[in-house]
Each structure stands twice: as structure tokens, then as C-alpha cells.
Design a protein around this motif. Structure first.
Motif, PDB file in Angstrom:
ATOM      1  N   SER A 112       0.834  -1.194   0.000  1.00  0.00           N
ATOM      2  CA  SER A 112       0.000   0.000   0.000  1.00  0.00           C
ATOM      3  C   SER A 112       0.868   1.243   0.000  1.00  0.00           C
ATOM      4  CB  SER A 112      -0.893   0.028   1.244  1.00  0.00           C
ATOM      5  OG  SER A 112      -1.539   1.286   1.391  1.00  0.00           O
ATOM      6  N   ASN A 113       0.366   2.303  -0.636  1.00  0.00           N
ATOM      7  CA  ASN A 113       1.044   3.588  -0.571  1.00  0.00           C
ATOM      8  C   ASN A 113       1.163   4.090   0.871  1.00  0.00           C
ATOM      9  OD1 ASN A 113      -1.807   3.870  -0.554  1.00  0.00           O
ATOM     10  ND2 ASN A 113      -1.682   5.999  -1.185  1.00  0.00           N
ATOM     11  N   LEU A 168       7.365  -6.490  -4.163  1.00  0.00           N
ATOM     12  CA  LEU A 168       6.236  -5.860  -3.495  1.00  0.00           C
ATOM     13  C   LEU A 168       5.750  -4.686  -4.344  1.00  0.00           C
ATOM     14  CD1 LEU A 168       4.499  -5.514  -0.906  1.00  0.00           C
ATOM     15  CD2 LEU A 168       6.429  -4.272   0.099  1.00  0.00           C
ATOM     16  N   VAL A 169       4.463  -4.659  -4.606  1.00  0.00           N
ATOM     17  CA  VAL A 169       3.847  -3.566  -5.365  1.00  0.00           C
ATOM     18  C   VAL A 169       2.983  -2.754  -4.417  1.00  0.00           C
ATOM     19  CG1 VAL A 169       2.235  -2.976  -7.219  1.00  0.00           C
ATOM     20  CG2 VAL A 169       3.890  -4.833  -7.540  1.00  0.00           C
ATOM     21  N   HIS A 170       3.239  -1.446  -4.373  1.00  0.00           N
ATOM     22  CA  HIS A 170       2.480  -0.542  -3.510  1.00  0.00           C
ATOM     23  C   HIS A 170       1.496   0.264  -4.358  1.00  0.00           C
ATOM     24  CE1 HIS A 170       4.660  -1.333   0.128  1.00  0.00           C
ATOM     25  NE2 HIS A 170       5.802  -0.875  -0.332  1.00  0.00           N
ATOM     26  N   GLY A 189      13.424  -8.317  -4.453  1.00  0.00           N
ATOM     27  CA  GLY A 189      13.587  -7.548  -3.223  1.00  0.00           C
ATOM     28  C   GLY A 189      13.115  -6.111  -3.352  1.00  0.00           C
ATOM     29  N   ALA A 190      12.406  -5.807  -4.422  1.00  0.00           N
ATOM     30  CA  ALA A 190      12.031  -4.416  -4.724  1.00  0.00           C
ATOM     31  C   ALA A 190      10.642  -4.078  -4.197  1.00  0.00           C
ATOM     32  CB  ALA A 190      12.092  -4.172  -6.225  1.00  0.00           C
ATOM     33  N   SER A 191      10.487  -2.822  -3.833  1.00  0.00           N
ATOM     34  CA  SER A 191       9.171  -2.255  -3.525  1.00  0.00           C
ATOM     35  C   SER A 191       8.872  -1.212  -4.593  1.00  0.00           C
ATOM     36  CB  SER A 191       9.165  -1.607  -2.144  1.00  0.00           C
ATOM     37  OG  SER A 191       9.398  -2.558  -1.124  1.00  0.00           O
ATOM     38  N   ILE A 192       7.833  -1.452  -5.383  1.00  0.00           N
ATOM     39  CA  ILE A 192       7.539  -0.608  -6.526  1.00  0.00           C
ATOM     40  C   ILE A 192       6.221   0.108  -6.295  1.00  0.00           C
ATOM     41  CG2 ILE A 192       7.106  -0.588  -9.011  1.00  0.00           C
ATOM     42  CD1 ILE A 192       8.841  -3.116  -9.203  1.00  0.00           C
ATOM     43  N   ALA A 193       6.254   1.430  -6.308  1.00  0.00           N
ATOM     44  CA  ALA A 193       5.051   2.227  -6.118  1.00  0.00           C
ATOM     45  C   ALA A 193       4.318   2.400  -7.442  1.00  0.00           C
ATOM     46  CB  ALA A 193       5.414   3.602  -5.542  1.00  0.00           C
ATOM     47  N   VAL A 194       3.042   2.048  -7.447  1.00  0.00           N
ATOM     48  CA  VAL A 194       2.159   2.319  -8.594  1.00  0.00           C
ATOM     49  C   VAL A 194       1.063   3.210  -8.028  1.00  0.00           C
ATOM     50  CG1 VAL A 194       0.794   1.307 -10.452  1.00  0.00           C
ATOM     51  CG2 VAL A 194       2.717   0.034  -9.502  1.00  0.00           C
ATOM     52  N   ASP A 195       1.447   4.455  -7.724  1.00  0.00           N
ATOM     53  CA  ASP A 195       0.605   5.296  -6.880  1.00  0.00           C
ATOM     54  C   ASP A 195       0.363   6.699  -7.447  1.00  0.00           C
ATOM     55  OD1 ASP A 195       3.042   6.554  -6.497  1.00  0.00           O
ATOM     56  OD2 ASP A 195       3.042   6.365  -4.311  1.00  0.00           O
ATOM     57  N   GLY A 196       0.690   6.892  -8.707  1.00  0.00           N
ATOM     58  CA  GLY A 196       0.447   8.204  -9.308  1.00  0.00           C
ATOM     59  C   GLY A 196       1.221   9.339  -8.666  1.00  0.00           C
TER      60      GLY A 196
END
Length: 248
Positions: A143-144, A184-186, A237-244
Motif C-alpha cells: 500500500s502507498n 512488493l507492489v504498492h 527484493g524491490a518495492s515498486i510504487a504504482v501510486d500516481g
């Protein structure tokens, strides 16, 4: 018809009957994967997603499992692998969204949130790697709020989603020798039943993004699909933000 990126793969998406989970399940099927999805209670919604997956020409199965139930969750992973003969992709999507003032978020709310949002992804990953061959994929939906918590009442939820960062890094290190990637996708504000883009707080939430709008569930699913496919094999191991741009 040419080969698709995920032909021959089997994916399990927890909480795949609606929202982001349903969009992920459909996108993975469109890319060639057979898909098993879990759902907590709405069998009708789950059946609709299964039919939409089958319409793409892929196999699909819905399994009732509350992610807070460790035995049911583990059994759903084993059933996915047993039914379709393998398991290549796990998407930990199911989530508990309990928010409110600190004084209202007591032991019951904490236990439910941590069971679904933290323990379940860990236990599902633990069960999945027993079935995965080298080169498997584990992708969790965060989550963002793990990166920016601008509203009161989100401490418990943000805590649970932040825990996934540590899990992702730890599992990426442990499973790297097998070529299994863990990411991880945020998502940020995403137009779903739980948080509609025309909801009462939407204008306030939108104002925190750089792009000035909500995401559609398929936009989040596209990043999950990239990580699940051959083009994502060197990301772990990445955290990727898909949060505009919510967290910029």
C-alpha cells in the motif's frame, strides 16, 4: 496464435474475486497463465472472475479460503499446485482494511489485520516455494500508506503493509539462489468498490497524487504482470510504487 509470455505457468492470486485481485487474475490469464484465485465469502463474484478467465482460453479455479485461517490458506496453495500440476506465480493480494482512531483499534482489529496482511503472505509464500521450480515468482500487494500516511486512523494498516517490505527483502535473499524473485507492489488510490474514484473522500485523496487521478485496477495489474513475466526476472527484493506520485 503465438506464444504468450506466461504460457505454461500456473498462478495463485489470493483475494482474487474483486478489485485489484480480480484485475491481476485476469491480466495473468490474458498473458497465458492458468489461474487459481481465493475468495473469503462472495462465491458469486469469484465465479464471475473464473468465467472471465475461461473466456480467455485459460483454466481457472476459485477456492474459498479466509486468509486469516492458516490451514485453509496453506491448503489453497497446495490445491492450486495439485489441481494444475505446478505453481509458478504467487500473488499475495488478499487484505484486511481496518482503519479508525487508535482507541477503536484494539486486540481483535490488530489480530485480524496482522493475520491477513502479514502472516498470510508469509505462510502462503512458505507453502508456495515447496511447489515452485527454480525461477518462480512471489509478488505481494502492499500500500502507498507504507510510504506516506497523511491521514489519521491508518496506523495499524500502515504498520501491516510496511512489514511486507522486510518480508520481501528477506525472502528475496533466501530464495535468490533458486532464481525465485520476490517483490512488493504498492498501489496508490485505485478505483475499486472499497475506494471508489467518485467516493466522498476521493477529491482529498486525489490531491495527494502527482497525476491528479485514481488508478484503474488494470494499471496496477500491469506492473504485477511485468514482475511475473520473463522481463521481470532480474528484479527482486524491490518495492515498486504504482501510486500516481502519492509518495513523492
Amino acid at each position: 496464435m503465438g506464444m504468450k509470455r506466461l504460457d505454461g505457468n500456473v498462478a495463485l492470486v489470493t483475494g482474487g474475486s474483486r478489485g485489484i485481485g480480480a484485475a491481476v487474475a485476469l491480466r495473468l490469464a490474458e498473458d497465458g497463465a492458468d489461474v487459481v484465485l481465493t475468495y473469503e465469502s462472495n462465491a458469486e463474484r469469484a465465479a464471475e472472475v473464473v468465467e472471465r478467465i475461461k473466456a480467455t482460453g485459460r483454466r481457472a479455479l476459485a477456492v474459498q479460503a479466509d486468509s486469516a485461517d492458516a490451514e485453509a490458506l496453506t491448503a489453497s496453495v497446495d490445491r492450486a499446485a495439485g489441481t494444475f500440476g505446478r505453481l509458478d506465480i504467487l500473488v499475495n493480494n488478499a487484505g484486511a482494511f481496518l482503519v479508525g482512531p487508535l482507541e477503536d483499534m484494539g486486540p481483535a482489529e490488530a489480530d485480524r489485520t496482522l493475520a491477513v496482511n502479514v502472516r498470510a503472505p508469509y505462510l502462503a509464500s512458505r507453502a508456495a516455494v515447496r511447489h515452485m521450480t527454480d525461477g518462480g515468482r512471489i509478488i505481494s500487494i502492499g500500500s502507498n500508506m507504507a510510504g506516506r500516511t497523511p491521514f489519521p486512523g491508518f496506523a495499524l494498516y500502515a504498520m501491516s503493509k510496511t512489514a511486507l517490505i522486510g518480508m520481501t527483502k528477506g525472502l528475496a535473499r533466501e530464495l535468490g539462489p533458486r532464481g525465485i524473485t520476490v517483490n512488493l507492489v504498492h498501489p496508490g488510490p485505485t478505483d475499486t468498490d472499497a475506494n471508489p474514484a467518485d467516493g466522498p473522500n476521493a477529491a482529498t485523496i486525489t490531491a495527494f497524487t502527482a497525476l491528479g487521478r485514481y488508478a484503474s485496477p488494470p494499471e496496477v495489474a500491469a506492473t504485477v504482470a511485468h514482475l511475473a513475466g520473463p522481463d521481470g526476472q532480474y528484479i527482486t527484493g524491490a518495492s515498486i510504487a504504482v501510486d500516481g506520485g502519492f509518495t513523492v
